[in-house]
Design an enzyme around this catalytic site. Structure first.
Site, PDB file in Angstrom:
ATOM      1  N   LYS A 196      -0.722 -66.474  55.702  1.00 57.35           N
ATOM      2  CA  LYS A 196      -1.129 -67.874  55.819  1.00 57.35           C
ATOM      3  C   LYS A 196      -1.870 -68.264  54.550  1.00 57.35           C
ATOM      4  O   LYS A 196      -2.885 -67.673  54.204  1.00 57.35           O
ATOM      5  CB  LYS A 196      -2.015 -68.069  57.049  1.00 57.35           C
ATOM      6  CG  LYS A 196      -2.556 -69.498  57.143  1.00 57.35           C
ATOM      7  CD  LYS A 196      -3.238 -69.779  58.454  1.00 57.35           C
ATOM      8  CE  LYS A 196      -3.809 -71.184  58.444  1.00 57.35           C
ATOM      9  NZ  LYS A 196      -4.431 -71.513  59.732  1.00 57.35           N
ATOM     10  N   LYS A 249       3.281 -69.141  56.593  1.00 60.32           N
ATOM     11  CA  LYS A 249       2.836 -70.529  56.740  1.00 60.32           C
ATOM     12  C   LYS A 249       2.167 -70.993  55.464  1.00 60.32           C
ATOM     13  O   LYS A 249       1.325 -70.258  54.947  1.00 60.32           O
ATOM     14  CB  LYS A 249       1.837 -70.567  57.908  1.00 60.32           C
ATOM     15  CG  LYS A 249       1.163 -71.890  58.123  1.00 60.32           C
ATOM     16  CD  LYS A 249       0.168 -71.775  59.228  1.00 60.32           C
ATOM     17  CE  LYS A 249      -0.531 -73.105  59.350  1.00 60.32           C
ATOM     18  NZ  LYS A 249      -1.609 -73.036  60.322  1.00 60.32           N
ATOM     19  N   SER A 275       2.390 -79.480  59.229  1.00 62.72           N
ATOM     20  CA  SER A 275       2.190 -80.923  59.382  1.00 62.72           C
ATOM     21  C   SER A 275       2.520 -81.715  58.120  1.00 62.72           C
ATOM     22  O   SER A 275       3.152 -82.769  58.197  1.00 62.72           O
ATOM     23  CB  SER A 275       0.754 -81.196  59.818  1.00 62.72           C
ATOM     24  OG  SER A 275      -0.174 -80.638  58.891  1.00 62.72           O
TER      25      SER A 275
HETATM   26  C1  PBG Z   1      -6.264 -73.470  61.652  1.00 61.49           C
HETATM   27  C2  PBG Z   1      -4.881 -73.959  61.663  1.00 61.49           C
HETATM   28  C3  PBG Z   1      -4.344 -74.848  60.734  1.00 61.49           C
HETATM   29  C4  PBG Z   1      -3.025 -75.071  61.094  1.00 61.49           C
HETATM   30  C5  PBG Z   1      -2.764 -74.324  62.239  1.00 61.49           C
HETATM   31  N1  PBG Z   1      -3.918 -73.639  62.578  1.00 61.49           N
HETATM   32  C6  PBG Z   1      -4.985 -75.557  59.603  1.00 61.49           C
HETATM   33  C7  PBG Z   1      -5.918 -74.847  58.754  1.00 61.49           C
HETATM   34  O1  PBG Z   1      -5.821 -73.639  58.527  1.00 61.49           O
HETATM   35  O2  PBG Z   1      -6.824 -75.534  58.259  1.00 61.49           O
HETATM   36  C8  PBG Z   1      -2.109 -75.990  60.344  1.00 61.49           C
HETATM   37  C9  PBG Z   1      -0.814 -76.340  60.950  1.00 61.49           C
HETATM   38  C10 PBG Z   1      -0.153 -77.523  60.347  1.00 61.49           C
HETATM   39  O3  PBG Z   1      -0.554 -78.034  59.266  1.00 61.49           O
HETATM   40  O4  PBG Z   1       0.817 -77.996  60.943  1.00 61.49           O
HETATM   41  N2  PBG Z   1      -6.554 -72.363  62.424  1.00 61.49           N
END
Ligand code: PBG
Length: 327
Positions: A196, A249, A275
């Protein structure tokens, strides 16, 4: 012209092209992320047109629609009232809180839907971080693990089939595995957010949950977008710690990472079409600059071609309806 090789021979007609197609998108490949809130309303997320926060009381209606379209797996995320947030994310383990109530409700109404629950502090954290923040602004790894373990067990008890740690703390897969086993949840799986990255493509998600960091950024726990060797290291650790599935991700800017994991992984590989990726295609299509269904299908097919087995995507419902129409 005498050309022995004419690659166009295999592209001459739709049926022929179907026959030689190498990658396929199926509704069963998708996990649908779902935003939850309290109440009986739904609210559109301004930076994600067409995506809503669903009030818990009207959530079953939406899930019924998803299920009728063939969606089989969901990943719920809660929008928690600011007044319930604190530095330790205590609301995350409140059995009467929004999220755990929602999981119980979903499991009892739709027992066959596969629920991937979110394990991380940020939706509940007054600091907007995935871990506990110390007085000098550091993210505390080991102290956070204890909360993540408790959260994972509470979610398993509420009906989660898989827990999905999205926090990127070190050692959390192993810690959560031990916590689940210790409470008898031996069959609850772990989908690890393995690679991630610290990405700017999460912006609209943070709007949806009002969960943006209040200070600093996530670069001491999420990965540097420049690195791929490190993704393989994360994979090895997650495998060893007992993950059942791994995830990359975001998706689109990281398809090389998907490919690299797909080549070595003994576990199913998921990709999160996040997103910001949704927002890009939606905005350009709404402006009349791109043909929405075509660019969505091309993008998601690219993820399958890169080697993803599973795709988390906000487009999943639309894709399911297009695939059903095409049959
Ligand atoms: C945080 C989390 C995030 C997303 C899923 N879980 C955002 C972040 O790490 O700040 C993002 C998913 C998306 O952008 O669709 N635990």
């Amino acid at each position: 012209m005498e050309l022995r090789h004419r690659t166009r021979r295999n592209r001459q007609s739709p049926y022929l092209r179907d026959l030689v197609r190498e990658s396929h998108l199926r509704t069963e490949d998708f996990i649908l992320p779902v935003f939850l809130m309290a109440g009986n309303q739904k609210e559109e997320i301004p930076s994600m047109p067409g995506v809503y926060r669903h009030g818990l009381e009207i959530l079953p209606e939406f899930l019924k629609k998803a299920k009728d379209l063939g969606i089989r797996a969901i990943a719920p995320f809660p929008a928690i009232d600011e007044s319930l947030k604190d530095s330790r994310g205590s609301e995350s383990t409140n059995p009467d809180g929004l999220y755990l109530r929602a999981l119980r409700e979903i499991k009892s109404r739709f027992p066959e839907l596969v629920i991937f629950s979110d394990v991380a502090l940020d939706p509940y954290s007054s600091d907007g971080h995935d871990g506990i923040v110390s007085s000098d602004g550091r993210i505390l790894n080991d102290e956070t693990l204890e909360i993540l373990g408790t959260m994972a067990v509470a979610q398993a008890r509420a009906g989660a089939d898989f827990v999905a740690p999205s926090d990127m703390m070190d050692g959390r897969v192993g810690y959560i595995r031990a916590a689940l086993d210790g409470e008898g949840f031996k069959d609850t799986g772990i989908l690890s957010y393995c690679a991630k990255y610290a990405s700017a493509f999460y912006g609209p998600f943070r709007d949806a949950l009002q969960s943006a960091p209040k200070s600093g950024d996530k670069k001491t726990y999420q990965m540097d977008p420049a690195n791929i060797r490190e993704a393989l290291r994360e994979y090895s650790l997650d495998l060893e710690e007992g993950a059942d599935m791994v995830m990359v991700k975001p998706g689109l800017p990281y398809l090389d990472v998907v490919r690299a994991l797909a080549e070595v992984s003994d576990l199913p590989v998921a990709v999160y079409n996040v997103s910001g990726e949704y927002a890009m295609l939606k905005a350009a299509s709404n402006a009349g600059w791109l043909d929405y269904p075509s660019v969505v299908m091309e993008t998601l097919l690219g993820m399958k071609r890169a080697g993803a087995d599973i795709i988390l995507s906000y487009h999943a419902m639309e894709v399911a309806s297009w695939l059903a129409e095409a049959k």
